[in-house]
Scaffold this motif. Sequence first.
Motif, PDB file in Angstrom:
ATOM      1  N   LEU A   1      -0.112 -10.502   8.428  1.00  0.00           N
ATOM      2  CA  LEU A   1       1.250 -10.199   8.848  1.00  0.00           C
ATOM      3  C   LEU A   1       1.589  -8.820   8.292  1.00  0.00           C
ATOM      4  CD1 LEU A   1       3.581 -11.407  10.420  1.00  0.00           C
ATOM      5  CD2 LEU A   1       4.315 -12.596   8.368  1.00  0.00           C
ATOM      6  N   ALA A   2       1.563  -7.796   9.157  1.00  0.00           N
ATOM      7  CA  ALA A   2       1.598  -6.399   8.698  1.00  0.00           C
ATOM      8  C   ALA A   2       2.976  -5.759   8.869  1.00  0.00           C
ATOM      9  CB  ALA A   2       0.556  -5.585   9.465  1.00  0.00           C
ATOM     10  N   GLY A   3       3.191  -4.692   8.099  1.00  0.00           N
ATOM     11  CA  GLY A   3       4.425  -3.909   8.235  1.00  0.00           C
ATOM     12  C   GLY A   3       5.661  -4.644   7.771  1.00  0.00           C
ATOM     13  N   MET A   4       5.529  -5.445   6.720  1.00  0.00           N
ATOM     14  CA  MET A   4       6.668  -6.236   6.238  1.00  0.00           C
ATOM     15  C   MET A   4       7.547  -5.387   5.324  1.00  0.00           C
ATOM     16  SD  MET A   4       6.629  -9.206   7.659  1.00  0.00           S
ATOM     17  CE  MET A   4       7.566 -10.306   6.620  1.00  0.00           C
ATOM     18  N   GLU A   5       8.356  -4.538   5.952  1.00  0.00           N
ATOM     19  CA  GLU A   5       9.234  -3.623   5.224  1.00  0.00           C
ATOM     20  C   GLU A   5      10.630  -3.637   5.831  1.00  0.00           C
ATOM     21  OE1 GLU A   5       7.055  -0.153   6.268  1.00  0.00           O
ATOM     22  OE2 GLU A   5       5.241  -1.273   5.804  1.00  0.00           O
ATOM     23  N   ASP A   6      11.644  -3.565   4.985  1.00  0.00           N
ATOM     24  CA  ASP A   6      13.012  -3.407   5.486  1.00  0.00           C
ATOM     25  C   ASP A   6      13.092  -2.092   6.263  1.00  0.00           C
ATOM     26  OD1 ASP A   6      14.062  -5.743   4.597  1.00  0.00           O
ATOM     27  OD2 ASP A   6      15.314  -4.890   3.026  1.00  0.00           O
ATOM     28  N   GLY A   7      13.622  -2.164   7.461  1.00  0.00           N
ATOM     29  CA  GLY A   7      13.688  -1.000   8.336  1.00  0.00           C
ATOM     30  C   GLY A   7      12.674  -1.086   9.457  1.00  0.00           C
TER      31      GLY A   7
ATOM     32  N   ILE B   1       0.040 -11.065   3.769  1.00  0.00           N
ATOM     33  CA  ILE B   1       1.202 -10.257   4.140  1.00  0.00           C
ATOM     34  C   ILE B   1       1.016  -8.865   3.550  1.00  0.00           C
ATOM     35  CG2 ILE B   1       3.699  -9.997   3.909  1.00  0.00           C
ATOM     36  CD1 ILE B   1       3.904 -13.034   3.733  1.00  0.00           C
ATOM     37  N   THR B   2       1.209  -7.827   4.370  1.00  0.00           N
ATOM     38  CA  THR B   2       1.010  -6.455   3.898  1.00  0.00           C
ATOM     39  C   THR B   2       2.196  -5.572   4.264  1.00  0.00           C
ATOM     40  OG1 THR B   2      -0.146  -5.777   5.926  1.00  0.00           O
ATOM     41  CG2 THR B   2      -1.500  -6.636   4.121  1.00  0.00           C
ATOM     42  N   CYS B   3       2.338  -4.479   3.496  1.00  0.00           N
ATOM     43  CA  CYS B   3       3.371  -3.494   3.799  1.00  0.00           C
ATOM     44  C   CYS B   3       2.960  -2.160   3.202  1.00  0.00           C
ATOM     45  CB  CYS B   3       4.737  -3.928   3.270  1.00  0.00           C
ATOM     46  SG  CYS B   3       4.866  -3.866   1.468  1.00  0.00           S
ATOM     47  N   ALA B   4       3.712  -1.115   3.503  1.00  0.00           N
ATOM     48  CA  ALA B   4       3.426   0.223   2.979  1.00  0.00           C
ATOM     49  C   ALA B   4       4.688   0.792   2.345  1.00  0.00           C
ATOM     50  CB  ALA B   4       2.941   1.141   4.093  1.00  0.00           C
ATOM     51  N   ARG B   5       4.497   1.545   1.270  1.00  0.00           N
ATOM     52  CA  ARG B   5       5.638   2.199   0.621  1.00  0.00           C
ATOM     53  C   ARG B   5       6.209   3.306   1.504  1.00  0.00           C
ATOM     54  NH1 ARG B   5       6.559   1.858  -4.719  1.00  0.00           N
ATOM     55  NH2 ARG B   5       7.091   4.058  -4.874  1.00  0.00           N
ATOM     56  N   GLN B   6       5.347   3.956   2.255  1.00  0.00           N
ATOM     57  CA  GLN B   6       5.802   5.042   3.120  1.00  0.00           C
ATOM     58  C   GLN B   6       5.001   5.048   4.413  1.00  0.00           C
ATOM     59  OE1 GLN B   6       4.970   8.910   1.459  1.00  0.00           O
ATOM     60  NE2 GLN B   6       3.018   8.274   0.601  1.00  0.00           N
ATOM     61  N   ARG B   7       5.654   5.413   5.501  1.00  0.00           N
ATOM     62  CA  ARG B   7       4.965   5.561   6.774  1.00  0.00           C
ATOM     63  C   ARG B   7       5.758   6.524   7.652  1.00  0.00           C
ATOM     64  NH1 ARG B   7       3.051   1.021   9.105  1.00  0.00           N
ATOM     65  NH2 ARG B   7       3.428  -0.389   7.345  1.00  0.00           N
ATOM     66  N   VAL B   8       5.072   7.145   8.582  1.00  0.00           N
ATOM     67  CA  VAL B   8       5.731   8.082   9.493  1.00  0.00           C
ATOM     68  C   VAL B   8       6.340   7.300  10.641  1.00  0.00           C
ATOM     69  CG1 VAL B   8       5.431  10.054  11.029  1.00  0.00           C
ATOM     70  CG2 VAL B   8       4.148   9.944   8.886  1.00  0.00           C
ATOM     71  N   VAL B   9       7.642   7.399  10.789  1.00  0.00           N
ATOM     72  CA  VAL B   9       8.383   6.741  11.860  1.00  0.00           C
ATOM     73  C   VAL B   9       9.254   7.777  12.546  1.00  0.00           C
ATOM     74  CG1 VAL B   9      10.008   4.908  12.448  1.00  0.00           C
ATOM     75  CG2 VAL B   9       8.410   4.580  10.555  1.00  0.00           C
ATOM     76  N   ARG B  10       9.153   7.873  13.863  1.00  0.00           N
ATOM     77  CA  ARG B  10       9.911   8.855  14.643  1.00  0.00           C
ATOM     78  C   ARG B  10       9.702  10.277  14.129  1.00  0.00           C
ATOM     79  NH1 ARG B  10      13.329   4.845  13.150  1.00  0.00           N
ATOM     80  NH2 ARG B  10      13.640   3.227  14.700  1.00  0.00           N
ATOM     81  N   GLY B  11       8.478  10.558  13.736  1.00  0.00           N
ATOM     82  CA  GLY B  11       8.167  11.897  13.259  1.00  0.00           C
ATOM     83  C   GLY B  11       8.694  12.192  11.873  1.00  0.00           C
ATOM     84  N   GLN B  12       9.159  11.151  11.165  1.00  0.00           N
ATOM     85  CA  GLN B  12       9.733  11.350   9.840  1.00  0.00           C
ATOM     86  C   GLN B  12       9.017  10.459   8.832  1.00  0.00           C
ATOM     87  OE1 GLN B  12      13.688  10.119  10.631  1.00  0.00           O
ATOM     88  NE2 GLN B  12      14.161  11.838  11.960  1.00  0.00           N
ATOM     89  N   LEU B  13       8.779  11.002   7.645  1.00  0.00           N
ATOM     90  CA  LEU B  13       8.168  10.230   6.571  1.00  0.00           C
ATOM     91  C   LEU B  13       9.253   9.400   5.899  1.00  0.00           C
ATOM     92  CD1 LEU B  13       5.529   9.696   5.063  1.00  0.00           C
ATOM     93  CD2 LEU B  13       6.181  11.502   3.472  1.00  0.00           C
ATOM     94  N   GLN B  14       9.136   8.086   5.993  1.00  0.00           N
ATOM     95  CA  GLN B  14      10.154   7.199   5.446  1.00  0.00           C
ATOM     96  C   GLN B  14       9.585   6.390   4.288  1.00  0.00           C
ATOM     97  OE1 GLN B  14      12.013   4.701   8.337  1.00  0.00           O
ATOM     98  NE2 GLN B  14      12.590   6.385   9.684  1.00  0.00           N
ATOM     99  N   TYR B  15      10.403   6.220   3.246  1.00  0.00           N
ATOM    100  CA  TYR B  15      10.064   5.327   2.143  1.00  0.00           C
ATOM    101  C   TYR B  15      10.758   3.999   2.401  1.00  0.00           C
ATOM    102  CZ  TYR B  15       8.009   9.089  -0.580  1.00  0.00           C
ATOM    103  OH  TYR B  15       7.200  10.100  -1.021  1.00  0.00           O
TER     104      TYR B  15
ATOM    105  N   PHE C   1       0.831  -1.200   0.000  1.00  0.00           N
ATOM    106  CA  PHE C   1       0.000   0.000   0.000  1.00  0.00           C
ATOM    107  C   PHE C   1       0.865   1.249   0.000  1.00  0.00           C
ATOM    108  CE2 PHE C   1      -2.313  -3.474   1.818  1.00  0.00           C
ATOM    109  CZ  PHE C   1      -3.537  -3.408   1.171  1.00  0.00           C
ATOM    110  N   GLU C   2       0.225   2.362  -0.268  1.00  0.00           N
ATOM    111  CA  GLU C   2       0.974   3.619  -0.299  1.00  0.00           C
ATOM    112  C   GLU C   2       1.381   4.049   1.105  1.00  0.00           C
ATOM    113  OE1 GLU C   2       2.977   6.499  -2.351  1.00  0.00           O
ATOM    114  OE2 GLU C   2       1.898   4.771  -3.132  1.00  0.00           O
ATOM    115  N   THR C   3       0.457   3.928   2.074  1.00  0.00           N
ATOM    116  CA  THR C   3       0.743   4.374   3.444  1.00  0.00           C
ATOM    117  C   THR C   3       0.322   3.310   4.453  1.00  0.00           C
ATOM    118  OG1 THR C   3      -1.428   5.371   3.849  1.00  0.00           O
ATOM    119  CG2 THR C   3       0.232   6.752   2.736  1.00  0.00           C
TER     120      THR C   3
END
Length: 622
Positions: A429-435, A472-486, A183-185
Amino acid sequence: MNKISRAKDELIGPSDYRTHAQSDREKTLIAQVYTEYQQMLHKNNALDFDDLIMKTVELFQSDQEVLSYYQDRLRYIMVDEYQDTNTAQFNFVRLLASKYENLCVVGDDDQSIYKFRGANIGNILNFEHYFPNAQVIKLEQNYRSTQNILDAANGVIANNYGRKEKALWTQNDAGEKVQFRQFETGDDEAEFVALEIQKHMHDGSFRYQDCAVLYRTNAQSRLFEEHFILANIPYKMVGGVNFYARKEIKDLLSYLKTIDNARDDLAVRRIINVPKRGIGAATLAKVQTYANEHEISFYQALRAASEIPSLGRASVKIEPFVTFIQAMRSKTDLLSVSEILQEIIDATGYVKELEAEDTEEARARIENIEELQGKALTYEENEKEPTLSGFLEEVALVADIDSLDADNDRVILMTLHSAKGLEFPQVYLAGMEDGLFPSYMSITSDQATEEIEEERRLAYVGITRAMKNLMITCARQRVVRGQLQYNRVSRFVREIPDGVLEQQGVRQRVQSAGQPSLSQLKANAFRQASELFHAKPMALQSNTWSDQMFDKEPAPQTDTSADSQIRKRLGYDVGDLVLHRKFGEGMVVKIVSGGRDYEVTVQFHQAGVKKMFAAFAKLEKV
């Protein structure tokens, strides 16, 4: 206490601690505390939990007669969940079993996921080395999952070097393929999961209790909780507290409420000593009495502390708190909600205290605070005229839920660590992103290979919780520690074999006819218009991972805007090398004015492309 406990797991006493210490703080402060702590235990004729095994091992090692007595008394020994044993437990078992060697251990090295609690995977991997006469029996048949789910798990875990080779199989059907959606976010991701669960309920394929949402960290629960509440989906948090009921979140929201209007006496009383200000119960009781007598709020009574005769000199301790609240109230028209929140965090030293604590629990609390900051930023982006009052109203809509409902038919929300040993027909299984998973810390660790293998074992545990369906789901971008991360798709997803994974791009939300989307529910609840969420389409075929799955490195963009001089106030500009405290060195490729703050895109040497707000990023020009 955490450091001392880990030392005892490794059979390291106070005298040896300085030798094994890896930092100056451990060599001085912790070593001294450890020594004095043990002296105090001895003085009180007491043992702590870790001593129960450590002292027994010391006894066995120093007194052969005692060891022989217990070896003869306990001739047959069995250990379950052997992959989770620590060094002290291993030595305890080894000493007891060394005489007769009647030892049976049961465990799965692929499910060793508690290194942070002291578990030593070497105990099971090296078992035959310590007990050369051991017979190994592999229990590879699985009775829980479909073969497709097992093939996915086998494909992922096969990438670990530190393991005993085995392959799960089942007599169950092959079942549905493992589903993957990007997903996008993160908000899109949570909305999709909520809609999917609603769909299953309407067609009768699953009950709520058949569904589980698994994620890497507790902070990830927030978006799912909000969407489930808006969609009237009952849920239960396992191994954690509802996001808005967590102490650190309630503390910070109480500060925001007090700054906003100070009419909530419970909120004011909650934070009057956060951080500790030495204001005792007797002082608070006198303030409350004054408030009752004059029919004013508790905060108004605090403002009049110098006029309360019974307080005496105690009023001096109250003044700094009132001064801070009044100063923040005067800034509410000038600062955004996220900026107010950041000032509270800085002024109270809330995060600094947790960083100094340096435990798993403290790090989880910091992640929750960062998630609240992300919530504030998302609110500001979605509102035309964001206000502190508006933010608190929005939070109140999803925070005040009835936790006394005895109905057990609820969706389960939990971390992957909490899910071990459980099973569910439908798993998300959510948030499957490197980082995020694997975590950024594991990827950049000095022991990266070891850390990522632990994370991969955790992914294996997550996959094998599913009985029939796995999404299994993931997002291209999400706000982490107040920062928008790809973020890139997790390497663990890319390790799932051909033919097992069904991948689809998500173009737009689809809901049943006559059924409102969660975005529409939001619009009604928050009294605002929300756009339907759209994700970029992906061109995916079989297990061929398209470039669209990953974020291409952006080229530096020339800054020709009218406010270029204002941007220079940041101390850096497009094309400059900058330093981030976590991501290291990188080059600024884009700066965009975002109203009260600047959105900065940086190509980091190690962490890839990150988009963040300047106020939170605190980048320094190299």
